[in-house]
Design an enzyme around this catalytic site. Structure first.
Site, PDB file in Angstrom:
ATOM      1  N   SER A 148       0.849  -1.191   0.000  1.00 31.33           N
ATOM      2  CA  SER A 148       0.000   0.000   0.000  1.00 31.33           C
ATOM      3  C   SER A 148       0.881   1.236   0.000  1.00 31.33           C
ATOM      4  O   SER A 148       2.062   1.176   0.364  1.00 31.33           O
ATOM      5  CB  SER A 148      -0.879  -0.002   1.255  1.00 31.33           C
ATOM      6  N   TYR A 161      -2.484  -0.455  10.296  1.00 28.60           N
ATOM      7  CA  TYR A 161      -2.460  -0.802   8.869  1.00 28.60           C
ATOM      8  C   TYR A 161      -1.083  -0.531   8.270  1.00 28.60           C
ATOM      9  O   TYR A 161      -0.505  -1.394   7.591  1.00 28.60           O
ATOM     10  CB  TYR A 161      -3.534   0.005   8.141  1.00 28.60           C
TER      11      TYR A 161
END
Length: 283
Positions: A148, A161
């Site tokens: 990501s 995350y």
């Protein structure tokens, strides 16, 4: 053990988290490229969208849905064993499944950090370890790990995350070096914000009367605006197809203008300037 004749000469790709988003689109894209796709998902009740699109694209015969909860090692081993037992090989593994725990570090219970890593990191490790012996015996394969933009820079409100994606980054770098001698390529894909519907799966945390409320609200407004205006995620699926077809793929492929900007910032700007910019934008 069966060989590629068992799949009509088609190579085999296994994808985690194939019920939606990047996983679903990648399953369709690889099937269109001639792969026999094992589309795994934790909840088999969510397969209808994938199967409907596969029918529309005339690739239904190339997609096989399989249940796999990658947080349960015994289920991972069973699914990989069944795949290899039936088709004789796994040529491509796409570790895509994941979700995001959102909120500031102080207000997220430790159990939610464990849950975040169980899915985003340890699930990736478990599936990879189960596939590796088969790829080594084949002396070829590609392992594609979905990271990501939050795995490039750790943003406020994304602590668990970002940490899980940073872990995937380090894991992938080490694994790539270990597998060079076996003709197995390990690749990271770093998507920015795309219109995948993943925001609905985010696990948000904010304490009542939080001292971070102003910052968190500003971040959430920015994040929602970005998601509302995000580009089509098919671009990520096409990037994965490009990687699969490449003879010598790079370590990292960054997708989306926002993720590319983040990568440029991280590489070229001093942290003090990055900090100032992000405080202006997100706080």
């Amino acid at each position: 053990m069966r060989d590629m004749e068992s799949t009509g000469g088609r190579p085999v790709a296994l994808i985690t988290g194939a019920s939606s988003g990047f996983g679903l689109l990648t399953a369709i894209a690889l099937a269109q490229e001639g792969y026999h796709v094992i589309a795994t998902m934790r909840d088999m009740g969510k397969q209808d969208k994938l199967l409907s699109m596969a029918g529309e694209k005339a690739v239904l015969d190339r997609i096989e849905v399989m249940e796999m909860d990658f947080t349960r090692e015994e289920q991972v081993d069973l699914a990989i064993g069944e795949t290899v037992g039936r088709w004789g090989r796994i040529d491509v593994l796409v570790n895509n499944a994941g979700y995001a725990v959102m909120g500031v570090v102080e207000e997220i219970p430790v159990k939610d950090w464990h849950a975040q890593f169980a899915t985003n990191f340890f699930g990736t490790v478990a599936v990879t370890k189960a596939v590796l012996p088969h790829m080594r015996r084949q002396a070829q394969g590609k392992i594609i790990n979905i990271s990501s933009g939050a795995g490039i820079i750790g943003f406020s409100n994304t602590g668990p995350y970002s940490a899980s994606k940073f872990a995937v980054e380090g894991f992938s770098e080490a694994l790539r070096l270990e597998l060079l001698a076996f003709n197995i390529a390990v690749v990271l894909v770093q998507p920015g914000t795309y219109n995948t519907g993943i925001a609905e799966k985010h696990d948000y945390h904010q304490a009542p009367d939080s001292p971070y409320a102003k910052m968190t609200d500003a971040f959430n407004r920015f994040n929602k605006k970005s998601e509302d205006n995000a580009p089509d995620p098919i671009h990520v699926a096409r990037t994965i197809v490009k990687i699969v077809k490449a003879r010598h793929p790079k370590l990292r492929y960054t997708c989306g203008s926002d993720a590319k900007l983040i990568a440029i910032m991280k590489r070229w700007l001093p942290w003090s300037l990055i900090e100032w910019m992000l405080r202006k934008i997100l706080h």
